[in-house]
Design an enzyme around this catalytic site. Structure first.
Site, mmCIF file in Angstrom:
data_model
loop_
_atom_site.group_PDB
_atom_site.id
_atom_site.type_symbol
_atom_site.label_atom_id
_atom_site.label_comp_id
_atom_site.label_asym_id
_atom_site.label_seq_id
_atom_site.Cartn_x
_atom_site.Cartn_y
_atom_site.Cartn_z
ATOM 1 N N GLY C 156 0.649 -1.610 -0.372
ATOM 2 C CA GLY C 156 0.051 0.112 -0.057
ATOM 3 C C GLY C 156 0.706 1.118 -0.107
ATOM 4 O O GLY C 156 2.374 1.306 0.118
ATOM 5 N N CYS C 157 -0.011 2.738 -0.359
ATOM 6 C CA CYS C 157 1.150 3.912 -0.166
ATOM 7 C C CYS C 157 1.412 3.784 0.687
ATOM 8 O O CYS C 157 2.912 3.911 0.781
ATOM 9 C CB CYS C 157 -0.113 4.689 -1.036
ATOM 10 N N TYR C 158 0.618 4.151 2.077
ATOM 11 C CA TYR C 158 1.092 4.572 2.862
ATOM 12 C C TYR C 158 2.335 3.418 3.968
ATOM 13 O O TYR C 158 3.234 4.166 4.267
ATOM 14 C CB TYR C 158 -0.332 4.894 4.188
#
Lengths: 355, 355, 355, 355
Positions: C156-158
């Protein structure tokens, strides 16, 4: 004036209060000194406190949405329709019969020509008789008719700017500009498209971007043309190109009109200043001004600047407004004020929020 | 082709690399397969690694700014001037004498008429002789001349869109539209104004806002008119209104041209498609398209759509580009490619960044 | 390496190419020197040329969307899933059996704990066996495993920013910071939420606004905790608060970690610099730096700055990336490069677009 | 109460009316029912009608800027200083001697510790005696003192949010959270930096971007710490990280406080609700709320939400305000209302502008 609150306040209902023109009506009316908000309908949000949907209203608006059937709108003095096209005309007769006045922010009562309406809005018009008595709610042109109206069709946002920007040039049989080759290159903030879950209106699509739309045809085109045509014997020809700007509120219209040879000596700055001298919400700026949309953000003022580059034959009129105020909900309240004998600027004296 | 690097790479110098066109040149040239960046000058930032000012270049550009006197620009094959107006013409002769070609992104070599230049740029032109040999760097119109040029005056951003949007209508003695009443209603992202510490360019001023500017006169107006006039025997009359859009990059021009009676049967879509069929950086979109500025963000492509609302007499041409690429630095690199016999699209094949 | 194109190019398929990670894959892969795009599926857009949906790709991507059944994905070397959660795991087995490698940009192969997956994604996990062999696609931590993987679960990005920002502090059994009281205050551009027609993502809702969300629980929280837990024997405790920023691309994580008493003499700047010295896409900035999201816009670089205010016990780590590149599609391509023995930065050397 | 207007209106002067807090004071005061604007000074803009600089005020503010020497500020009841740091303290004595009260929106009267002031503001403090009597203008903490003050030091924008967000946890000798490890991760719109012509504040720099700043030290840090220290016997330790958000107005603070073991059973939601129950401008939102900055845009309300993720030991307090209203000019007017015995919310009942 009012039916029952005994305080001289106009009892107001709003049908469809969940969109942007709805919440803007709530902002304006809940601070209006002569209005009392008594009902807001939403079939979907029945029972939900309005301030739960719009936290900006916490502490200011205490009522909840109610479903249309429970709302007892007939006890209102006036009902605003901040609804999709077609809703107001379905409910108009019942309300009028109960003595309730109507201000429709959609298009049901804007176009007197039914065929045009049906072509552009893709629904049949089901109350032609009421349409005939409806008044187009642009106070700067039809103030007296609005005062006496039972039904007001509130103008579209683009039409407000284009009409007021061309009004002094066309009204009264003047032959100042070539009415057959008018051009309106307009730009609107994204809120003008409403609170609709559409891909093209997403932040990631509309931000850092600029585009024209509706070049092949836009619903406001026939509305503008019909209204301008009422002002003059010349045949109106208008090319209208709207654009989408990455800003929330604000509308800017750049209007081009070719000066007729016999009108070359006209003092256009003076013409505009005199025409709007007594208008509470139209500000003709000094010669050379470049109005910014932010100068009217959240206010009901519309500003105009008149340019004639190089003293030539092409007039360039710049017009700005907040599309949700003078372009929609503020104008509707202005009409309400007229319809109920209130001061025209009651509840509408907000200063623009800048920066 | 190159003076000394022995790799067939063009040795490039940049004068004034701290502004937006400068950093964009750095982005494009440091990835260019046939160019070698050898010097970037900045008197003020002498010694500062370029990547310290622009962290986006960390790992890609290793050189530092150097003061103009130390920069040994005469060892370059070509020098780009990304400077204020007036700088290039002061240094041009010395570089040319040393065999260095010049591409000026400012206005020193755009306007052949010196009086016009001096009127609009408020500085005397001090090398009229060089001006005469300078070529206006719009490859779609002057490709062969650019190939042989020693000095290129890179076009302004607005002029690129307006000229390419009107080119097929005017060139070659065609009488298709009334050239005397052309209208360009244009809109630019804020980076077009450069990296200048001015109040009007602040985020808090320019964001959530839209306005026209330069209505009474803009430097790009005489540039456009002079270039269009070269295309046709008709007398060019152009009303030009630029607007400022709250976006960083992007330029959109909405052009209005009145079709002449004898040209009513023209297939304008086909006219544009054929004219630009072989152009690597001009994309004529399908009929009915509405080009968005983001569709060219960070790319050298310019897109055009041709509209004729209701089949009437008013043509509406929509043009988009990235003002920093095709409108400035990308176009300059395109000229460099031509001047050095490289593939015209070398180093310029970037796909637009969307969203 | 490739199945049939005879050019040594990896044959690539994309399932679900209509969202933002899909179009970003298209931008990256269509310019990738060692990849050939052979199929993009979309049930809904079957037959539509990809460039009709994304005009930015006109002239660069010629293929059309095809429905999944026609797409012949089994002829690919690798298939990227840029789809909603649940799609990749439904199709994984068939593709693997045909010798196709899989990179899933959704969450199907991110969480090894099935109960956690099912709790947060509300769907059953239907291929636990494949999950076991799947590799979490963060090259800076699992480079060798990715090289040998058949299935990669792209982070995921975070999680990418938080893990890389804390990695040097936690890995290898170090006791430098209190792992039980970590705080991540993160901020994402709106594109991180995908191309979904939701009211909260509208320009008029998300612009000129800032808010936290997911404070009570966010899907990336268990992903981060599980991965960090793999690095250390300390028990990870993490408070994670994401915020929504009115920008299209970009992610910024501000990480707070309390230095343990025994680690007070650590040179944290040096620790980070050494850890990432050989990483092609992690840039540890000089001490005192304040990374900006725009410095990585449209590039695969992630930048880190290490702060220790007043030399006290609280470390503040700042991390930026482009959520669609290093936070999604770029990282997926980086994994592909590893899986096929290509240079890790092939097709990923883009310089950030600034301004 | 007033010196001479005979209408019971407070006579108001503004020193330095050209910045953002100045124009916001003008917006608020010109609509204030109990205030009369009598003078606005600007040395640079002497004679310029205020509405020429801020067209948003056309029709609402008729006076012109006057140079400080002509302004006859001693005839005012109160003077607001919307000036750079150092101006108020230079003029304070003369005004106080003439019976004029002072509200300084800069930092001259915020920090009681002179050494701290001089360290952070780099100027000597030249009126230590007046500083001693000055009251810190946060009504929710020092209402009675403000009522009786001759000099008010209006709080900084960040300090207002951080103090009100932590107030119920620290005041009155409570031991609810570990005061030594507080964290404030805050975010401000760009107008918080003022109307200064600085490169970093340009639209093209600040838009589509997010970054932390002042991590190594920010002037508001000592202000917050000193004020919080007044509330508790625990030693305050605060890590403060401000960030810049691409929006004009709005401030969001995400506060992290670790719950002490003995306080684990506290009902924090109730604690906050009770503390602020009677505050006209503090809105404690229902449990689970996620306040948005736009919900207070252009209003004087500050909203708070209390979170305790997973019922753990980490409290997360979210606070929003409009940095120019409750964070500056609105708070100053609130103080004025108290100082002159007016209703505390007079002239401050504006509803937030949303969207």
């Amino acid at each position: 004036m009012s039916k029952e609150n005994g305080q001289g306040k106009v009892r107001v209902g709003i049908v469809g209060g969940t969109g942007y023109t709805g919440v803007e009506l709530l902002r304006l009316l809940s601070q209006h000194p002569n209005a009392e908000l008594v009902a807001i309908t939403s079939r979907k949000e029945d029972g939900l406190p309005v301030a739960d949907m719009y936290p900006s209203l916490r502490g200011h608006v205490d009522i909840a949405f109610s479903s249309p059937d429970k709302a007892e709108l007939t006890k209102c003095d006036v009902v605003f329709f901040a609804t999709p096209h077609g809703v107001a005309m379905a409910q108009a007769k019942e309300l009028l019969d109960a003595g309730v006045k109507i201000i429709d922010l959609a298009a049901d009562f804007r176009l007197q020509d039914i065929a045009t309406f049906e072509k552009w809005y893709k629904i049949p018009h089901n109350c032609p008789d009421l349409l005939k008595e409806a008044v187009y709610g642009l106070p700067e042109i039809r103030r007296d008719a609005i005062r006496n109206a039972r039904i007001v069709g509130n103008p579209g946002c683009y039409p407000t700017t284009v009409q007021l920007g061309l009004l002094p040039l066309l009204e009264g049989g003047k032959n100042l500009v070539d009415a057959s080759s008018l051009i309106a290159s307009c730009a609107s903030g994204v809120s003008g498209a409403g609170r609709k879950a559409e891909i093209s209106l997403l932040f990631s699509e509309a931000s850092d971007n600029f585009k024209a739309y509706g070049v092949a045809g836009h619903r406001h085109h026939p509305e503008i043309v019909a209204q301008l045509q009422d002002l003059t014997d010349q045949t109106i020809g208008l090319t209208f190109v709207p654009h989408l700007v990455p800003m929330i509120r604000g509308m800017h219209s750049t209007l081009f009109a070719r000066i007729l040879p016999e009108a070359r000596d006209t003092d256009f700055q003076k013409l505009f200043e005199e025409r709007f001298a007594n208008e509470p919400f139209v500000d003709v700026m000094p010669a050379g001004s470049l109005p910014e949309t932010r100068s009217v953000r959240a206010s009901n003022t519309l500003r105009i600047a008149v340019h004639r580059p190089d003293g030539g034959d092409q007039l360039v009129i710049l017009v700005v407004q907040d599309n949700l105020v003078k372009g929609a909900s503020g104008q509707a309240v202005q009409c309400m004020n007229l319809m109920f004998g209130l001061s025209e600027d009651a509840g509408l004296r907000h200063i623009a929020v800048l920066p």
